[in-house]
Design an enzyme around this catalytic site. Structure first.
Site, PDB file in Angstrom:
ATOM      1  CB  VAL A  96      -5.409 -61.436 -32.234  1.00 19.05           C
ATOM      2  CG1 VAL A  96      -5.023 -62.644 -31.420  1.00 19.05           C
ATOM      3  CG2 VAL A  96      -6.142 -60.403 -31.379  1.00 19.05           C
ATOM      4  CB  THR A 115      -4.428 -53.854 -37.752  1.00 14.76           C
ATOM      5  OG1 THR A 115      -3.065 -53.929 -37.366  1.00 14.76           O
ATOM      6  CG2 THR A 115      -4.524 -53.680 -39.245  1.00 14.76           C
ATOM      7  CG  ASP A 165      -2.224 -52.068 -25.454  1.00 17.87           C
ATOM      8  OD1 ASP A 165      -1.423 -52.132 -24.496  1.00 17.87           O
ATOM      9  OD2 ASP A 165      -2.243 -52.895 -26.371  1.00 17.87           O
ATOM     10  CB  CYS A 181       3.781 -73.714 -49.087  1.00 13.55           C
ATOM     11  SG  CYS A 181       3.980 -73.234 -47.372  1.00 13.55           S
ATOM     12  CD  GLU A 206      -2.466 -69.669 -33.631  1.00 13.52           C
ATOM     13  OE1 GLU A 206      -2.152 -69.467 -32.426  1.00 13.52           O
ATOM     14  OE2 GLU A 206      -1.729 -69.375 -34.576  1.00 13.52           O
ATOM     15  CG  ASN A 233      -7.270 -59.731 -37.881  1.00 15.43           C
ATOM     16  OD1 ASN A 233      -7.819 -59.399 -38.932  1.00 15.43           O
ATOM     17  ND2 ASN A 233      -7.206 -58.930 -36.834  1.00 15.43           N
TER      18      ASN A 233
END
Length: 340
Positions: A37, A41, A63, A283, A245, A272
């Protein structure tokens, strides 16, 4: 009454992480969420922004995938190292599995271990590994050791995907219990073990049991101090990263519930990969996806009305390297304005 409510509403709606930059008392900032996700960053970008307002910033990846090196295009290891192009931002990557072997080895290979004949080395290892979450807890201890010796003003954790993150936050408690147990055992069997160890040449590295226990005791004190800091909203906060989501929203809710259970402050969510297609965009997939994202964004805003919800766009290329990260990091403090 209504004006107060309105002011509170305005505060709640600020869609940036500026409040985190402004909170000068913060020492620990965790960035977490489910895999894929954009956690790394986001944590790199947040660390970049913090480096503009703080004296020294340390970014730590817990991680096992270690994406910091990829993000900055520079190799990091278990020692803190300055990020190229910065004078006050350092980064390090910790291997949770390496730390406990180091601790148990401390002072020589297994075959040189004077306790090997007694099966004592193996016993210590079994005892250590029998404590749930101890391998990662040791990596946490490793962090504390580094952090204590290098006094950084603020530490940003790029944590492992959700499940691991929350376990990581329990480590101070896990380690405290483990060390308390070991102290108790040492109290009961210390003299006997010391005499056995004495006749066998002592522990690896020439330590005796008392030295080992006093090391552990000082570690326990540090851990308990950090544990208190984690539960202090002035010193610690958790930034949740998600995408619009269902599964990601579900994970975020679960994570926020657990953080609340641990009394860890969280008041910011970064969403994000959002699409902002233009009105006359042909589209179909983009428009359908935007419609779905809009639905989940509305749910996020409804569920977390007292959170700073930051909306970040899906970019056309990967965010890698100092320049791109700096550009991305600007959007954490200045809300992204989609083209008409």
């Amino acid at each position: 009454m209504s004006s107060t409510a309105l002011i509170h509403d305005d505060e709640a709606l600020e869609p940036t992480l500026q409040s985190i930059l402004d909170q000068k008392t913060l020492r620990w900032i965790f960035v977490g969420g489910k895999g894929g996700v954009g956690k790394t960053t986001t944590s790199c970008s947040l660390a970049i922004q913090l480096s503009k307002v703080r004296k020294s910033v340390l970014l730590i990846s817990t991680d096992p995938a270690h994406n910091l090196s990829d993000a900055f295009g520079q190799k990091f290891g278990k020692e803190a190292r300055l990020v190229d192009g910065f004078t006050n931002l350092s980064a390090m990557e910790i291997d949770p599995n390496g730390s406990i072997q180091d601790l148990l080895a401390s002072g020589g290979e297994a075959q040189d271990d004077p306790l090997a004949g007694l099966g004592m080395g193996g016993m210590m290892q079994d005892l250590a590994f029998s404590i749930p979450g101890v391998d990662e807890a040791m990596s946490f201890a490793e962090v504390l050791k580094q952090v204590k010796s290098l006094s950084y003003e603020v530490i940003v954790f790029d944590t492992a995907p959700t499940g691991h993150t929350l376990r990581f936050l329990q480590f101070p408690t896990v380690l405290e219990k483990a060390l308390a147990k070991l102290s108790q055992l040492s109290g009961q069997f210390g003299p006997m073990l010391n005499s056995i160890l004495g006749s066998r040449g002592g522990l690896p590295g020439g330590q005796n049991l008392d030295d080992l226990m006093s090391k552990m005791e000082s570690l326990r004190e540090t851990i308990s101090e950090v544990n208190t800091q984690f539960k202090n909203a002035d010193m610690t906060t958790f930034v949740c990263v998600c995408i619009a989501e269902f599964l990601s929203l579900y994970e975020t809710e679960r994570m926020i519930q657990e953080l609340t259970g641990y009394s860890i402050d969280t008041h910011a969510i970064v969403v994000n990969q959002l699409l902002f297609p233009k009105k006359d965009n042909p589209c179909e997939q983009c428009n359908a996806r935007r419609k779905m994202q809009k639905k989940y964004l509305e749910q996020i805003e409804e569920l977390y009305e007292d959170f700073n919800v930051v909306r970040m766009p899906l970019l056309v290329e990967e965010v890698r390297g100092k320049e791109k990260l700096e550009k991305f990091s600007e959007m954490l403090v200045k809300p992204y304005v989609p083209p008409e």
